[in-house]
Motif scaffolding. Structure first.
Motif, short mmCIF file in Angstrom:
data_model
loop_
_atom_site.label_atom_id
_atom_site.label_comp_id
_atom_site.label_asym_id
_atom_site.label_seq_id
_atom_site.Cartn_x
_atom_site.Cartn_y
_atom_site.Cartn_z
N LEU A 2 0.84 -1.20 0.00
CA LEU A 2 0.00 0.00 0.00
C LEU A 2 0.87 1.25 0.00
O LEU A 2 2.00 1.23 0.49
CB LEU A 2 -0.90 -0.01 1.24
CG LEU A 2 -1.83 -1.22 1.34
CD1 LEU A 2 -2.46 -1.29 2.71
CD2 LEU A 2 -2.89 -1.17 0.26
N PRO A 3 0.34 2.37 -0.51
CA PRO A 3 1.12 3.60 -0.52
C PRO A 3 1.26 4.18 0.89
O PRO A 3 0.47 3.90 1.78
CB PRO A 3 0.30 4.54 -1.40
CG PRO A 3 -1.10 4.05 -1.27
CD PRO A 3 -1.00 2.55 -1.10
N THR A 119 -7.06 -6.89 16.03
CA THR A 119 -5.66 -7.28 16.07
C THR A 119 -4.78 -6.19 15.46
O THR A 119 -5.00 -5.78 14.32
CB THR A 119 -5.43 -8.60 15.28
OG1 THR A 119 -6.29 -9.60 15.83
CG2 THR A 119 -3.99 -9.05 15.38
N LYS A 120 -3.79 -5.73 16.24
CA LYS A 120 -2.86 -4.70 15.75
C LYS A 120 -1.85 -5.34 14.80
O LYS A 120 -1.31 -6.39 15.10
CB LYS A 120 -2.09 -4.08 16.92
CG LYS A 120 -2.97 -3.46 17.96
CD LYS A 120 -2.18 -3.19 19.23
CE LYS A 120 -3.03 -3.59 20.37
NZ LYS A 120 -2.57 -3.88 21.60
N LEU A 121 -1.62 -4.68 13.66
CA LEU A 121 -0.67 -5.17 12.67
C LEU A 121 0.47 -4.17 12.52
O LEU A 121 0.29 -2.98 12.73
CB LEU A 121 -1.35 -5.38 11.32
CG LEU A 121 -2.57 -6.31 11.32
CD1 LEU A 121 -3.22 -6.32 9.94
CD2 LEU A 121 -2.17 -7.71 11.74
N ASN A 122 1.64 -4.66 12.13
CA ASN A 122 2.78 -3.78 11.91
C ASN A 122 2.63 -3.10 10.54
O ASN A 122 2.74 -3.78 9.51
CB ASN A 122 4.08 -4.57 11.97
CG ASN A 122 5.31 -3.69 11.85
OD1 ASN A 122 5.23 -2.54 11.44
ND2 ASN A 122 6.45 -4.23 12.20
N PRO A 123 2.39 -1.78 10.50
CA PRO A 123 2.20 -1.09 9.21
C PRO A 123 3.39 -1.20 8.27
O PRO A 123 3.23 -1.11 7.06
CB PRO A 123 1.96 0.37 9.63
CG PRO A 123 1.48 0.30 11.03
CD PRO A 123 2.19 -0.88 11.63
N GLU A 124 4.59 -1.41 8.83
CA GLU A 124 5.77 -1.49 7.97
C GLU A 124 5.70 -2.68 7.02
O GLU A 124 6.34 -2.69 5.97
CB GLU A 124 7.04 -1.54 8.81
CG GLU A 124 7.32 -0.23 9.50
CD GLU A 124 8.62 -0.24 10.28
OE1 GLU A 124 9.69 -0.37 9.64
OE2 GLU A 124 8.56 -0.13 11.52
N PHE A 125 4.92 -3.72 7.37
CA PHE A 125 4.77 -4.87 6.49
C PHE A 125 3.77 -4.59 5.36
O PHE A 125 3.69 -5.36 4.41
CB PHE A 125 4.29 -6.10 7.28
CG PHE A 125 5.26 -6.58 8.31
CD1 PHE A 125 6.64 -6.44 8.16
CD2 PHE A 125 4.80 -7.18 9.48
CE1 PHE A 125 7.52 -6.90 9.11
CE2 PHE A 125 5.68 -7.66 10.44
CZ PHE A 125 7.05 -7.51 10.25
N TRP A 126 3.00 -3.51 5.49
CA TRP A 126 1.92 -3.23 4.56
C TRP A 126 2.22 -2.10 3.59
O TRP A 126 1.73 -2.10 2.46
CB TRP A 126 0.65 -2.90 5.33
CG TRP A 126 0.10 -4.09 6.05
CD1 TRP A 126 0.51 -4.59 7.25
CD2 TRP A 126 -0.91 -4.96 5.58
NE1 TRP A 126 -0.21 -5.71 7.56
CE2 TRP A 126 -1.10 -5.96 6.57
CE3 TRP A 126 -1.72 -4.97 4.44
CZ2 TRP A 126 -2.03 -6.97 6.42
CZ3 TRP A 126 -2.66 -5.98 4.32
CH2 TRP A 126 -2.80 -6.97 5.30
N ILE A 127 2.98 -1.09 4.04
CA ILE A 127 3.20 0.07 3.18
C ILE A 127 4.50 -0.11 2.40
O ILE A 127 5.48 -0.65 2.91
CB ILE A 127 3.21 1.40 3.97
CG1 ILE A 127 4.22 1.37 5.10
CG2 ILE A 127 1.80 1.71 4.49
CD1 ILE A 127 4.34 2.67 5.87
N VAL A 128 4.48 0.33 1.15
CA VAL A 128 5.62 0.17 0.27
C VAL A 128 6.67 1.23 0.60
O VAL A 128 6.35 2.35 0.93
CB VAL A 128 5.19 0.22 -1.22
CG1 VAL A 128 4.79 1.61 -1.62
CG2 VAL A 128 6.25 -0.32 -2.11
N ARG A 129 7.91 0.86 0.55
CA ARG A 129 8.99 1.81 0.87
C ARG A 129 9.42 2.56 -0.35
O ARG A 129 9.51 2.15 -1.43
CB ARG A 129 10.17 1.01 1.47
CG ARG A 129 11.18 1.88 2.16
CD ARG A 129 10.57 2.61 3.32
NE ARG A 129 11.58 3.49 3.88
CZ ARG A 129 11.36 4.72 4.24
NH1 ARG A 129 10.19 5.26 4.16
NH2 ARG A 129 12.30 5.44 4.74
#
Length: 129
Positions: A2-3, A119-129
């Motif tokens: 994701l952006p 459930t809390k998720l780590n956003p770093e796994f979802w947003i593109v770098r």
């Protein structure tokens, strides 16, 4: 992938439990990530969805929650919000402006979270770098 919720920024605090940057005996629990960005940065929805809530947070300014099916994205520390509950939003649509703390050296920090229901998720796994 994701952006990013901002055009430019760097992650200054990561997801989960970690040591406080100044107080070495203190641990901090972050339910998301903190992204430092520029003054006046526009905050964008990371995916199509519906605004489920806009509310004030004590010590955290304004927050927006967007529902994307069973997922939620949470954007807090906003100065201005341009959406309201029930609005349909699209990917990269502007939802508000980050708050800048002029008393703290002009810091502009977006607090960003992703949840799968409760459930809390780590956003770093979802947003593109």
């Amino acid at each position: 992938r994701l952006p990013w919720p901002v055009e430019r920024g760097i992650i200054v605090e990561h997801f989960g439990v970690h040591r406080h940057p100044v107080l070495s005996n203190v641990e901090v629990q972050n339910n998301g990530i903190n992204i430092a960005t520029e003054t006046g940065a526009k905050i964008r929805a990371i995916f199509n969805g519906e605004v489920s809530r806009v509310f004030g947070i004590s010590g955290g300014n304004t927050a927006v929650i967007i529902r994307h099916g069973i997922y939620l994205s949470v954007y807090s520390n906003l100065r201005e919000v341009v959406v309201k509950k029930g609005d349909k939003v699209s990917t990269k649509q502007i939802i508000g402006t980050v708050y800048t703390d002029y008393d703290e050296g002009n810091k502009s920090i977006l607090k960003f979270q992703i949840w799968k229901e409760a459930t809390k998720l780590n956003p770093e796994f979802w947003i593109v770098r």
